[in-house]
Design a protein around this motif. Structure first.
Motif, PDB file in Angstrom:
ATOM      1  N   CYS A   1     -14.592  -6.074 -15.368  1.00 13.35           N
ATOM      2  CA  CYS A   1     -15.891  -5.996 -15.310  1.00 13.35           C
ATOM      3  C   CYS A   1     -16.420  -4.646 -14.886  1.00 13.35           C
ATOM      4  N   ARG A   2     -15.989  -3.897 -16.625  1.00 12.21           N
ATOM      5  CA  ARG A   2     -15.831  -2.528 -16.341  1.00 12.21           C
ATOM      6  C   ARG A   2     -17.812  -2.185 -17.714  1.00 12.21           C
ATOM      7  N   VAL A   3     -18.198  -1.725 -16.891  1.00 11.35           N
ATOM      8  CA  VAL A   3     -19.878  -1.812 -17.308  1.00 11.35           C
ATOM      9  C   VAL A   3     -20.439   0.339 -17.612  1.00 11.35           C
ATOM     10  N   GLU A   4     -20.528  -0.037 -18.910  1.00  8.91           N
ATOM     11  CA  GLU A   4     -21.086   1.236 -19.115  1.00  8.91           C
ATOM     12  C   GLU A   4     -22.590   1.826 -18.924  1.00  8.91           C
ATOM     13  N   VAL A   5     -22.634   2.583 -17.525  1.00  4.52           N
ATOM     14  CA  VAL A   5     -23.358   3.278 -17.185  1.00  4.52           C
ATOM     15  C   VAL A   5     -24.090   4.855 -16.806  1.00  4.52           C
ATOM     16  N   GLY A   6     -25.215   5.603 -17.525  1.00  4.01           N
ATOM     17  CA  GLY A   6     -25.575   6.846 -17.588  1.00  4.01           C
ATOM     18  C   GLY A   6     -24.132   7.486 -18.440  1.00  4.01           C
ATOM     19  N   GLY A   7     -23.406   7.361 -19.228  1.00  3.70           N
ATOM     20  CA  GLY A   7     -22.479   7.535 -20.344  1.00  3.70           C
ATOM     21  C   GLY A   7     -21.312   7.295 -19.609  1.00  3.70           C
ATOM     22  N   GLU A   8     -21.652   6.641 -18.355  1.00  6.85           N
ATOM     23  CA  GLU A   8     -19.605   6.784 -17.223  1.00  6.85           C
ATOM     24  C   GLU A   8     -19.564   5.308 -17.232  1.00  6.85           C
ATOM     25  N   THR A   9     -18.588   4.974 -17.040  1.00  5.90           N
ATOM     26  CA  THR A   9     -17.834   3.428 -16.810  1.00  5.90           C
ATOM     27  C   THR A   9     -17.505   3.896 -15.663  1.00  5.90           C
ATOM     28  N   LYS A  10     -18.153   2.601 -15.193  1.00 11.68           N
ATOM     29  CA  LYS A  10     -18.461   2.091 -14.108  1.00 11.68           C
ATOM     30  C   LYS A  10     -17.771   0.786 -13.840  1.00 11.68           C
ATOM     31  N   PHE A  11     -16.715   0.178 -12.443  1.00 10.84           N
ATOM     32  CA  PHE A  11     -16.942  -1.334 -12.161  1.00 10.84           C
ATOM     33  C   PHE A  11     -17.725  -2.066 -11.720  1.00 10.84           C
ATOM     34  N   ALA A  12     -18.336  -3.292 -12.002  1.00 14.96           N
ATOM     35  CA  ALA A  12     -19.591  -3.817 -11.286  1.00 14.96           C
ATOM     36  C   ALA A  12     -19.316  -4.280 -10.176  1.00 14.96           C
ATOM     37  N   CYS A  13     -17.353  -5.105  -9.744  1.00 15.40           N
ATOM     38  CA  CYS A  13     -17.059  -5.235  -8.278  1.00 15.40           C
ATOM     39  C   CYS A  13     -17.804  -4.060  -7.352  1.00 15.40           C
ATOM     40  N   VAL A  14     -16.638  -2.458  -7.692  1.00 15.93           N
ATOM     41  CA  VAL A  14     -16.952  -1.699  -6.876  1.00 15.93           C
ATOM     42  C   VAL A  14     -18.365  -0.963  -6.595  1.00 15.93           C
ATOM     43  N   ASP A  15     -18.334  -0.664  -8.085  1.00 16.78           N
ATOM     44  CA  ASP A  15     -19.938   0.464  -7.887  1.00 16.78           C
ATOM     45  C   ASP A  15     -21.278   0.105  -7.988  1.00 16.78           C
ATOM     46  N   GLY A  16     -21.021  -1.495  -7.812  1.00 17.92           N
ATOM     47  CA  GLY A  16     -22.094  -2.450  -7.728  1.00 17.92           C
ATOM     48  C   GLY A  16     -22.215  -2.793  -6.689  1.00 17.92           C
ATOM     49  N   PRO A  17     -23.175  -4.610  -7.521  1.00 13.53           N
ATOM     50  CA  PRO A  17     -23.508  -5.034  -8.926  1.00 13.53           C
ATOM     51  C   PRO A  17     -25.034  -4.314  -9.308  1.00 13.53           C
ATOM     52  N   ASP A  18     -25.163  -3.754  -7.987  1.00 16.41           N
ATOM     53  CA  ASP A  18     -27.012  -2.780  -8.507  1.00 16.41           C
ATOM     54  C   ASP A  18     -26.610  -1.777  -9.377  1.00 16.41           C
ATOM     55  N   PHE A  19     -27.214  -1.422 -10.708  1.00 17.27           N
ATOM     56  CA  PHE A  19     -27.408  -0.808 -11.294  1.00 17.27           C
ATOM     57  C   PHE A  19     -28.671  -0.093 -12.041  1.00 17.27           C
ATOM     58  N   ASP A  20     -28.801   1.108 -12.146  1.00 14.28           N
ATOM     59  CA  ASP A  20     -30.088   1.352 -12.772  1.00 14.28           C
ATOM     60  C   ASP A  20     -29.846   0.900 -14.160  1.00 14.28           C
ATOM     61  N   GLY A  21     -31.344  -0.275 -14.065  1.00 18.34           N
ATOM     62  CA  GLY A  21     -31.584  -0.592 -15.566  1.00 18.34           C
ATOM     63  C   GLY A  21     -31.376   0.230 -17.181  1.00 18.34           C
ATOM     64  N   HIS A  22     -32.530   0.831 -16.738  1.00 16.83           N
ATOM     65  CA  HIS A  22     -32.452   2.255 -17.776  1.00 16.83           C
ATOM     66  C   HIS A  22     -31.189   2.941 -18.066  1.00 16.83           C
ATOM     67  N   ASP A  23     -29.975   3.300 -17.287  1.00 13.65           N
ATOM     68  CA  ASP A  23     -28.447   3.466 -18.048  1.00 13.65           C
ATOM     69  C   ASP A  23     -27.934   2.631 -18.370  1.00 13.65           C
ATOM     70  N   VAL A  24     -28.149   1.489 -18.336  1.00  9.93           N
ATOM     71  CA  VAL A  24     -27.418   0.482 -18.578  1.00  9.93           C
ATOM     72  C   VAL A  24     -26.979   0.302 -19.844  1.00  9.93           C
ATOM     73  N   ASN A  25     -25.870   0.515 -20.913  1.00  7.37           N
ATOM     74  CA  ASN A  25     -25.317   0.387 -22.159  1.00  7.37           C
ATOM     75  C   ASN A  25     -25.896  -0.931 -22.369  1.00  7.37           C
ATOM     76  N   TRP A  26     -27.073  -1.657 -22.443  1.00  7.53           N
ATOM     77  CA  TRP A  26     -26.979  -3.483 -22.931  1.00  7.53           C
ATOM     78  C   TRP A  26     -26.272  -3.700 -24.073  1.00  7.53           C
ATOM     79  N   GLU A  27     -25.743  -3.451 -24.994  1.00  2.29           N
ATOM     80  CA  GLU A  27     -25.382  -3.365 -26.415  1.00  2.29           C
ATOM     81  C   GLU A  27     -23.635  -4.053 -25.861  1.00  2.29           C
ATOM     82  N   THR A  28     -22.909  -2.808 -25.576  1.00  2.97           N
ATOM     83  CA  THR A  28     -21.434  -3.232 -25.341  1.00  2.97           C
ATOM     84  C   THR A  28     -21.736  -3.936 -24.084  1.00  2.97           C
TER      85      THR A  28
END
Length: 306
Positions: free
Chosen positions: A225-252
Motif C-alpha cells: 500500500c505504499r504511496v508517495e507523500v511529500g516526496g517520502e514513501t508512506k504506508f497507507a495502512c499504518v501511516d494513514g489512511p489520512d494524508f494531506d492531499g496537496h502532498d500526495v503524488n497522485w500520478e504514481t
C-alpha cells in the motif's frame, strides 16, 4: 466468522452491510478501516468504517461492487458470514475544533464520512457537507447527511438535482468567493480526491484525503500500500489512511492502482461466468448500473415539475 446482520442495496452497485464484530466495535474511531476476506480464495480488501455500535457489537461498511471479491461480498445475505475481518486498522482522523470544515464525499466515500461528520460536530465545528454523484439516483443517505451537518450541498454531474458539477467545482466556487474554510476532509474514489485537492490547493486550505489502496497484511509489513507523500514513501495502512492531499503524488498512486487491471478483469469475467445466477438471485439492482431507486426517480420528477 463474522455474521452479516443487516444488508441494504443503497443505490446501483453500492451496498451497505452491518456485521457482527464486537471487539472492533468497542474501539473503532472515525477514519479507521477494516480488512475483509470473504472466503479462503478471496483477496484482502480495505474498507472504511461507516459506523459502529459498541453496545450492539456491530460495525458498518459501504462498498462498491466492482471486481471478483466485491461481487462475492455482494451476494452474501443477512445471516451469512464473512471468513476474515481484521481491524480497526490505520490511524484515526485528527478531530479538533478547527472552525468551519467541509466534508466532501461521493460514492462509497459517503459511508466513512458519516462518523467523521458526527465527530467534527461534537468537537464544535461548523460542518458543510458536499456530496456528489453522477445523478441523483447514485446519491444516498441524503437525509442522514443533512441531519448531521450544518449545511448540505448535493451535486450531480448531470445537473439533475439543483447544483450541477462535482465537489471540486463547489469548493473552487466557495473559496473563490472569499468564504473562510479551516479544513477540508475528502472521502471517495482517488480521482475525486485528487481533483478536490487540486481545487483547494491554490487557497492554502489544508485538505485531508483517505487513501486505502491495495493492501495485503494491513500492518506495514508487505509494503503493497505504499504511496508517495511529500516526496517520502508512506504506508497507507499504518501511516494513514489520512494524508494531506496537496502532498500526495497522485500520478504514481494512479499507476499503482492500475497495475493489475488486466488480471482483475479476467478474474471478474471468469467468476461472473460461473456465478451470474447468484448475482441475479441476490439482487439484480445491486449489480445493474442502469437501474435507479424509485425514491430517486420520484424526487427527480418532483423537482422537474415544481
Amino acid at each position: 466468522m463474522y455474521q452479516i446482520v443487516e444488508k441494504e442495496v443503497l443505490v446501483p452497485n453500492i451496498i451497505y452491510l452491518k456485521i457482527k464484530a464486537p471487539k472492533i466495535a468497542k474501539v473503532a474511531c472515525p477514519g479507521q478501516f477494516v480488512i475483509i476476506r470473504v472466503d479462503e480464495t478471496g483477496e484482502r480488501m480495505p474498507m472504511g468504517l461507516a459506523g459502529w455500535d459498541a453496545e450492539e457489537g456491530t460495525i458498518e461498511i459501504v462498498f462498491y461492487v466492482l471486481g471478483t471479491s466485491t461481487m462475492k461480498l455482494g451476494i452474501l445475505r443477512e445471516g451469512d458470514s464473512i471468513m476474515n475481518l481484521a481491524g480497526p486498522l490505520g490511524k484515526p482522523t485528527e478531530i479538533g475544533n478547527f472552525g468551519t470544515v467541509i466534508c466532501a464525499c461521493g460514492c462509497f466515500g459517503i459511508g466513512p464520512t458519516m462518523p467523521l461528520i458526527k465527530a467534527l460536530k461534537e468537537a464544535g465545528n461548523y460542518v458543510i457537507t458536499v456530496v456528489e454523484g453522477r445523478s441523483r439516483e447514485f446519491i444516498f443517505w441524503e437525509d442522514k447527511l443533512e441531519a448531521a451537518s450544518d449545511e448540505l450541498h448535493v451535486l450531480a454531474g448531470n445537473g439533475g438535482c439543483g447544483e450541477e458539477g462535482w465537489t471540486n467545482d463547489f469548493i473552487s466556487r466557495y473559496l473563490e468567493e472569499g468564504k473562510k474554510v479551516d479544513r477540508i476532509f475528502v472521502h471517495g474514489c482517488p480521482f475525486m480526491m485528487m481533483e478536490t485537492s487540486k481545487a483547494s490547493e491554490p487557497y492554502g486550505v489544508k485538505t485531508i484525503v483517505s487513501l486505502t489502496p491495495l493492501m495485503v497484511d494491513g500492518t506495514g509489513m508487505c509494503g503493497a500500500c505504499r504511496v508517495e507523500v511529500g516526496g517520502e514513501t508512506k504506508f497507507a495502512c499504518v501511516d494513514g489512511p489520512d494524508f494531506d492531499g496537496h502532498d500526495v503524488n497522485w500520478e504514481t498512486l494512479a499507476l499503482r492502482l492500475r497495475q493489475f487491471i488486466p488480471e482483475e478483469d479476467r478474474s471478474a469475467m471468469l467468476w461472473e461466468r460461473d456465478n451470474w445466477h447468484k448475482l441475479v438471485e441476490t439482487s439484480p439492482q445491486a449489480f445493474n448500473p442502469t437501474l435507479g431507486r424509485d425514491e430517486g426517480k420520484e424526487k427527480k420528477r418532483a423537482t422537474s415539475s415544481s
